[in-house]
Design an enzyme around this catalytic site. Structure first.
Site, PDB file in Angstrom:
ATOM      1  N   TYR A  75       6.646   9.787 -26.915  1.00  0.00           N
ATOM      2  CA  TYR A  75       5.610  10.617 -26.450  1.00  0.00           C
ATOM      3  C   TYR A  75       4.464   9.643 -26.369  1.00  0.00           C
ATOM      4  CZ  TYR A  75       2.543  14.320 -24.965  1.00  0.00           C
ATOM      5  OH  TYR A  75       1.699  15.057 -24.062  1.00  0.00           O
ATOM      6  N   PHE A 127      -8.143   7.816   3.951  1.00  0.00           N
ATOM      7  CA  PHE A 127      -6.721   7.923   3.768  1.00  0.00           C
ATOM      8  C   PHE A 127      -6.516   9.471   3.397  1.00  0.00           C
ATOM      9  CE2 PHE A 127      -2.688   8.321   1.421  1.00  0.00           C
ATOM     10  CZ  PHE A 127      -1.831   7.720   2.568  1.00  0.00           C
ATOM     11  N   THR A 128      -5.570  10.110   3.736  1.00  0.00           N
ATOM     12  CA  THR A 128      -5.321  11.753   3.857  1.00  0.00           C
ATOM     13  C   THR A 128      -5.524  12.049   2.043  1.00  0.00           C
ATOM     14  OG1 THR A 128      -2.675  11.096   3.313  1.00  0.00           O
ATOM     15  CG2 THR A 128      -3.588  11.788   5.634  1.00  0.00           C
ATOM     16  N   ASP A 218      -8.668   0.754  -3.223  1.00  0.00           N
ATOM     17  CA  ASP A 218      -7.257   1.473  -3.364  1.00  0.00           C
ATOM     18  C   ASP A 218      -6.404   0.065  -3.074  1.00  0.00           C
ATOM     19  OD1 ASP A 218      -5.074   2.423  -2.347  1.00  0.00           O
ATOM     20  OD2 ASP A 218      -5.946   3.911  -1.133  1.00  0.00           O
ATOM     21  N   LYS A 261       4.212   1.667  -3.329  1.00  0.00           N
ATOM     22  CA  LYS A 261       4.193   0.802  -2.117  1.00  0.00           C
ATOM     23  C   LYS A 261       4.492  -0.363  -2.543  1.00  0.00           C
ATOM     24  CE  LYS A 261       2.659   4.837  -0.553  1.00  0.00           C
ATOM     25  NZ  LYS A 261       1.084   5.095  -0.471  1.00  0.00           N
ATOM     26  N   ARG A 385       0.760   9.672  12.833  1.00  0.00           N
ATOM     27  CA  ARG A 385      -0.616   9.376  12.324  1.00  0.00           C
ATOM     28  C   ARG A 385      -1.602   9.390  13.444  1.00  0.00           C
ATOM     29  NH1 ARG A 385      -0.641  10.626   7.324  1.00  0.00           N
ATOM     30  NH2 ARG A 385       0.037   9.226   5.697  1.00  0.00           N
ATOM     31  N   PHE A 452      -0.179  17.775   7.973  1.00  0.00           N
ATOM     32  CA  PHE A 452       0.907  16.799   8.515  1.00  0.00           C
ATOM     33  C   PHE A 452       2.148  17.097   7.836  1.00  0.00           C
ATOM     34  CE2 PHE A 452       0.838  13.284   5.641  1.00  0.00           C
ATOM     35  CZ  PHE A 452      -0.300  13.482   4.956  1.00  0.00           C
TER      36      PHE A 452
END
Ligand SMILES: *Cc1c(COP(=O)(O)O)cnc(C)c1O
Length: 463
Positions: A75, A127-128, A218, A261, A385, A452
């Protein structure tokens, strides 16, 4: 004719395969209708080639899978956390690490820690999830990307750059105390995977430092951005992606990261920071929303896979093949006249749905309609998009109407072959041949957040 493409041949061979499902045109007609003409609502066993996203859909290496067996599921204080921390410090260069279940977990915590009600967060295109968390924390996003980013046909090497004039004007307009940080994405997903230059990052650093404003990267696809810097920026051709990545990060105060990614894993993310006070507050918050600060919503094995993924993904040969595959497919599409965003991005090809379906109005959701039609034609899954992704203006309630109305063909890392790329290009060409017959859509269900993902549509009656 000479054969010339070997430059991007994959630096791996395939040890395990996953069979693909084939469907008939009749099946797909029913499936897309049941899914409300939203490719997010298809089941994956209804899909042949899945280009919906490169998020968490990557193939892990044998080394990563072996690391999964070394998961330390304690943990607190998992060995895998310390390995991940070491790798982040080594390759990204930030001092402090907080693992999160994925990128938006990091965005949530960072936004809560740094943004106050009424603050303004400038960024190089939204970005969303990033913008959603900025808004939930009481902030307002302001786009300060260069104008070229909004023009799909414009061929400049660094369409992701911050427009310094816009940023400076904003700082003067609202005052630096209202700007908790500048949010810089590399590469810029919503602009078509377009990179930021090192020169631009240095200039953003200089301008913000003069006003005491932080810069948060980001870093989701920062390694892909580093590849483009190597290829396009003066003086960088002989550098490694690793050294460019390190320098990019050194020009910022921290990053949010979706490991799903660049890092070739199926789940994972992190928040990394240099400022101890900000880190301390973020570490307090992560316990509330994600998990203890040494696992942040991840299993030990997930952290190990991500730690190993960092080292693999930053290799120049990996990135040549990764981006080479996208460029190869883009070149096929261009050779048959398909309108796509130029220059081709790192992770995806973006079809310009405004030009592809020039007979439709933006309020008829051309990109949504095209993604649905491409699925119906071939079983290939892509995503919208455009106006659907852009959501509504928080103040007026009207649709945001972005200049870019795109369909994204996103390439998971190390998953598909060159023959799959050929099939994809052929399928897009088939739809292009009969584009005039494609009808627009009407939205029949609209969720409140990130619409979306779950919105539903039906075809408009023939005109
Ligand atoms: C995917 C993504 C995120 C959010 O990450 P998740 O892991 O999906 O939560 C943030 N920024 C960019 C640029 C992304 O592509």
């Amino acid at each position: 004719m000479r054969l010339t493409r070997r430059a991007w041949a994959e630096p791996f061979k395939i040890k395990m395969v996953e069979p693909l499902k084939m469907t008939t045109a009749q099946d797909r007609e029913r499936f897309i209708s049941e899914a409300g003409f939203n490719t997010f609502l298809l089941r994956s066993d209804q899909v042949y080639i899945d280009l919906l996203t490169d998020s968490g859909t990557n193939a892990m290496s044998d080394v990563q899978w072996a690391g999964m067996m070394l998961g330390d599921e304690a943990y607190a204080g998992s060995a895998n956390f310390y390995h991940l921390e070491e790798q982040v410090q080594k390759y990204y260069g930030y001092k402090y690490l907080i693992p999160t279940h994925q990128g938006r977990g990091a965005e949530h915590i960072l936004s809560r820690v740094l943004i106050r009600d009424g603050d303004v967060v400038p960024g190089n295109m939204y970005f969303t999830t990033t913008r959603a968390h900025q808004e939930l924390a009481g902030g307002r996003f302001v786009d300060v990307i260069v104008d070229e980013a909004h023009d799909p046909a414009c061929e400049v090497p660094f369409k992701g750059n911050v427009d310094l004039t816009k940023l400076e004007a904003l700082i003067h307009q609202v005052g630096p105390s209202k700007i908790p940080y500048v949010s810089v994405a590399a590469t810029v997903n919503m602009a078509g995977g377009q990179p930021v230059s090192l020169e631009n990052l240095r200039a953003v650093r200089a301008l913000t430092a003069a006003h005491g404003i932080r810069v948060i990267l980001d870093a989701t696809r920062a390694m892909e951005n580093a590849h483009f810097i190597k290829k396009r920026e003066a003086g960088c051709a002989d550098r490694t992606i690793a050294s460019i990545l390190f320098e990019m990060c050194s020009l910022t105060d921290g990053c949010t990261m979706s490991g799903k990614k660049d890092l070739c894993v199926n789940i994972g993310g992190f928040l990394a920071l240099n400022d101890f006070a900000v880190f301390e507050e973020a570490r307090n918050q992560v316990v509330l929303f994600e998990g203890l600060h040494t696992y942040g919503g991840l299993a030990g094995r997930d952290m190990e896979a991500m730690a190993r993924g960092i080292e693999e993904a930053v290799q120049d040969a990996h990135m040549e093949a990764r981006i080479g595959q996208v460029q190869y497919t883009a070149d096929l599409l261009l050779s048959v006249g398909i309108p796509i965003v130029r220059p081709t991005g790192g992770h995806a090809i973006f079809i310009d749905a405004r030009r592809f379906l020039s007979h439709l109005e933006q309020t008829e959701f051309p990109a949504q309609a095209l993604a649905a039609e491409l699925y119906r034609e071939s079983g290939i899954r892509t995503m919208e998009r455009g106006i659907v992704s852009a959501g509504r203006n928080v103040e007026t309630g009207e649709h945001n109407t972005p200049k870019l109305e795109l369909v994204r063909l996103t390439f998971p890392r190390r998953v598909y072959t060159q023959a799959h790329c050929d099939v994809t290009a052929e399928s897009v060409e088939d739809v292009f041949q009969r584009r005039d017959s494609i009808r627009g859509l009407r939205m029949t269900y609209e969720p409140k957040y990130l619409r979306f993902f779950q919105a539903r549509f039906e075809p408009k009656p023939a005109r």
